[in-house]
Enzyme design. Structure first.
Site, PDB file in Angstrom:
ATOM      1  N   LYS A 130       1.644  -3.608   6.467  1.00 44.73           N
ATOM      2  CA  LYS A 130       2.069  -3.935   5.072  1.00 44.73           C
ATOM      3  C   LYS A 130       3.993  -3.431   4.980  1.00 44.73           C
ATOM      4  CE  LYS A 130      -1.666  -4.666   3.209  1.00 44.73           C
ATOM      5  NZ  LYS A 130      -1.797  -6.103   2.612  1.00 44.73           N
ATOM      6  N   TYR A 133      -2.231  -1.566  11.334  1.00 46.72           N
ATOM      7  CA  TYR A 133      -2.379  -2.064   9.814  1.00 46.72           C
ATOM      8  C   TYR A 133      -1.192  -1.398   8.682  1.00 46.72           C
ATOM      9  CZ  TYR A 133      -3.857  -1.575   4.671  1.00 46.72           C
ATOM     10  OH  TYR A 133      -3.652  -1.951   3.312  1.00 46.72           O
ATOM     11  N   SER A 176       0.832  -1.150  -0.023  1.00 47.35           N
ATOM     12  CA  SER A 176       0.090  -0.060   0.126  1.00 47.35           C
ATOM     13  C   SER A 176       0.758   1.327   0.015  1.00 47.35           C
ATOM     14  CB  SER A 176      -0.960  -0.020   1.211  1.00 47.35           C
ATOM     15  OG  SER A 176      -1.421   1.335   1.210  1.00 47.35           O
TER      16      SER A 176
HETATM   17  C1  WQD Z   1      -9.736   9.582   0.915  1.00 46.62           C
HETATM   18  C2  WQD Z   1     -10.055  10.881   1.309  1.00 46.62           C
HETATM   19  C3  WQD Z   1     -10.503  11.285   3.486  1.00 46.62           C
HETATM   20  C4  WQD Z   1     -14.346   9.279   3.804  1.00 46.62           C
HETATM   21  C5  WQD Z   1      -7.215   4.149   2.367  1.00 46.62           C
HETATM   22  C6  WQD Z   1      -7.006   3.258   3.396  1.00 46.62           C
HETATM   23  C7  WQD Z   1      -5.508   2.902   3.273  1.00 46.62           C
HETATM   24  C8  WQD Z   1      -4.807   2.784   2.082  1.00 46.62           C
HETATM   25  C9  WQD Z   1      -5.146   3.589   1.107  1.00 46.62           C
HETATM   26  C10 WQD Z   1      -4.814   0.378   1.585  1.00 46.62           C
HETATM   27  C11 WQD Z   1      -9.477  11.239   2.738  1.00 46.62           C
HETATM   28  C12 WQD Z   1     -11.695  11.517   2.643  1.00 46.62           C
HETATM   29  C13 WQD Z   1     -13.270   9.567   3.206  1.00 46.62           C
HETATM   30  C14 WQD Z   1     -15.593  10.035   4.128  1.00 46.62           C
HETATM   31  C15 WQD Z   1     -14.082  12.003   3.416  1.00 46.62           C
HETATM   32  N1  WQD Z   1      -5.545   1.606   1.647  1.00 46.62           N
HETATM   33  N2  WQD Z   1     -13.053  11.077   3.085  1.00 46.62           N
HETATM   34  N3  WQD Z   1     -15.272  11.387   3.730  1.00 46.62           N
HETATM   35  O1  WQD Z   1      -7.522   7.540   3.716  1.00 46.62           O
HETATM   36  O2  WQD Z   1      -6.606   7.437   1.530  1.00 46.62           O
HETATM   37  O3  WQD Z   1      -6.759   5.473   2.827  1.00 46.62           O
HETATM   38  O4  WQD Z   1      -6.547   3.968   1.170  1.00 46.62           O
HETATM   39  O5  WQD Z   1      -3.970  -0.026   2.020  1.00 46.62           O
HETATM   40  O6  WQD Z   1      -5.123   2.235   4.376  1.00 46.62           O
HETATM   41  O7  WQD Z   1      -7.492   3.580   4.651  1.00 46.62           O
HETATM   42  O8  WQD Z   1      -8.716   6.596   1.748  1.00 46.62           O
HETATM   43  O9  WQD Z   1     -11.036   6.633   1.001  1.00 46.62           O
HETATM   44  O10 WQD Z   1     -10.613   6.621   3.492  1.00 46.62           O
HETATM   45  O11 WQD Z   1     -10.011   8.540   2.360  1.00 46.62           O
HETATM   46  O12 WQD Z   1     -13.835  13.183   3.072  1.00 46.62           O
HETATM   47  O13 WQD Z   1     -16.518   9.714   4.444  1.00 46.62           O
HETATM   48  O14 WQD Z   1     -11.384  11.123   1.342  1.00 46.62           O
HETATM   49  O15 WQD Z   1     -10.630  12.190   4.575  1.00 46.62           O
HETATM   50  O16 WQD Z   1      -8.947  12.594   2.544  1.00 46.62           O
HETATM   51  P1  WQD Z   1      -7.369   6.947   2.466  1.00 46.62           P
HETATM   52  P2  WQD Z   1     -10.244   7.175   2.026  1.00 46.62           P
END
Ligand code: WQD
Length: 336
Positions: free
Chosen positions: A153, A149, A124
């Protein structure tokens, strides 16, 4: 060539099964359905016009792994099976270390014992934390993990690197995924979050479908052009295709102690606000959302430099964010 796909009923795993068959590989699924559903197997059958062999089991079952490696004549493993919720990993670290680390060790031991030499690992972009320079290349330093988590990785990659270096006859690649979104164009497989989605796109599609009342956008005061976070959203089918390229690279690699890692993203940063605007434009659906405080642990901005995967893996994302969000929406509509 028979390939064991652990977590093959999951979001990325199921799309990869489709692409593997398209490329002439024979996938065999191992999944314990802890975060996936058995009906995915029927959906795969509808897409492929044939059944895919599967085992309802966990990767920590060493005896079963040996049996599968022998009886199914397995020549490679793509290892998706893992727990992936950052927040849950803080609450239940040992669950994450068992599912993501102990299972990996068991799998590698069984592969070595049975002469299975090709291994692709789901890593990741979380290994980079909040990088100082963007886009991130594979040379960008890995920062201390912000969650158990994320740590699984990082440590997972190190376990594979060290194991390969000891020359047990293993070749391995780690793919550092950015943010996978979208669904298969058939709308027969896609993301199936359990409960309230933690990730942005399933929350967006569920809100648009009326399952959630309102999307909270976490933070509008970041140091980015529109104040919202920036990510590299990649279509899951493109991501699935990267696994086929990874296997092909491993198979033709003569060095038995070969290990490498690749960024798998589009190379383009998209803000949360831009994603919402794109979703509304391609679906013609108005999204109910409001701005809320920053989410703890979020990084401000990350996207991939994809030069290495383009050159060495011979892979590049082809689908647009428009397609990804249209596909995610069509998939969501089948779930109502
Ligand atoms: C993206 C953006 C949130 C939900 C995920 C996994 C991480 C890794 C990469 C695997 C952020 C914003 C989200 C909501 C929002 N995966 N958001 N409202 O944080 O990049 O990470 O992908 O390994 O482990 O957690 O992805 O989709 O959670 O968030 O504003 O209800 O969307 O704050 O800026 P993230 P995400």
């Amino acid at each position: 060539m028979n390939i064991l796909v652990t977590g093959g009923a999951g979001f990325i795993g199921s799309h990869t099964v489709v692409e593997l068959i398209g490329a002439g590989f024979e996938p065999i699924i191992l999944d314990d359905f802890s975060n996936s559903q058995e009906k995915v197997l029927d959906r795969l059958e509808s897409i492929l016009g044939r059944k895919v062999k599967y085992y309802n089991a966990n990767c920590n079952d060493a005896a079963l792994l040996t049996k599968i490696f022998k009886e199914d004549n397995i020549e490679g493993v793509i290892h998706f099976a893992a727990s992936k919720a950052v927040g849950e990993s803080v609450e239940k670290p040992l669950l994450y270390y068992r599912n993501n680390i102990s299972a990996l060790v068991t799998l590698l031991e069984a592969m070595i014992a049975n002469g299975v030499s090709n291994f692709v690992f789901s890593s990741s972009c979380t290994v980079y934390g909040q990088p100082e320079v963007i886009p991130v290349t594979e040379e960008t330093p890995v920062l201390p993990a912000a969650s158990p988590y994320g740590n699984t990785k990082q440590v997972g990659e190190e376990i594979i690197r060290d194991t390969v270096a000891a020359k047990p006859g293993l070749k391995a690649l780690a793919l550092r995924y950015f943010n996978p979104v979208g669904a298969h164009e058939s709308a027969l497989i896609g993301e199936l979050p359990i409960g309230v989605p933690a990730n942005l796109v399933p929350y967006v599609t569920q809100t648009a479908a009326g399952i959630r009342q309102k999307l909270m956008v976490f933070g509008k005061d970041y140091d980015t052009p529109d104040g919202t976070c920036i990510r590299d959203f990649i279509h899951v089918v493109d991501l699935a295709k990267a696994h086929v390229k990874a296997l092909e690279l491993l198979v033709k690699e003569a060095e038995t102690n070969y290990y490498d890692f690749f960024n798998i993203g589009t190379g383009t940063g998209t803000s949360v606000q831009e994603l919402i605007d794109t979703f509304e434009r391609v679906t013609n659906v108005k999204l109910n959302y409001e701005f809320a405080p920053r989410r703890a642990g979020d990084i401000m901005e990350i996207y991939a430099d994809v030069s290495k995967s383009t050159e060495k893996l011979g892979w590049k994302a082809e689908k647009t964010l428009d397609e990804a969000l249209a596909d995610a929406w069509r998939w969501q509509l089948t779930l109502k």
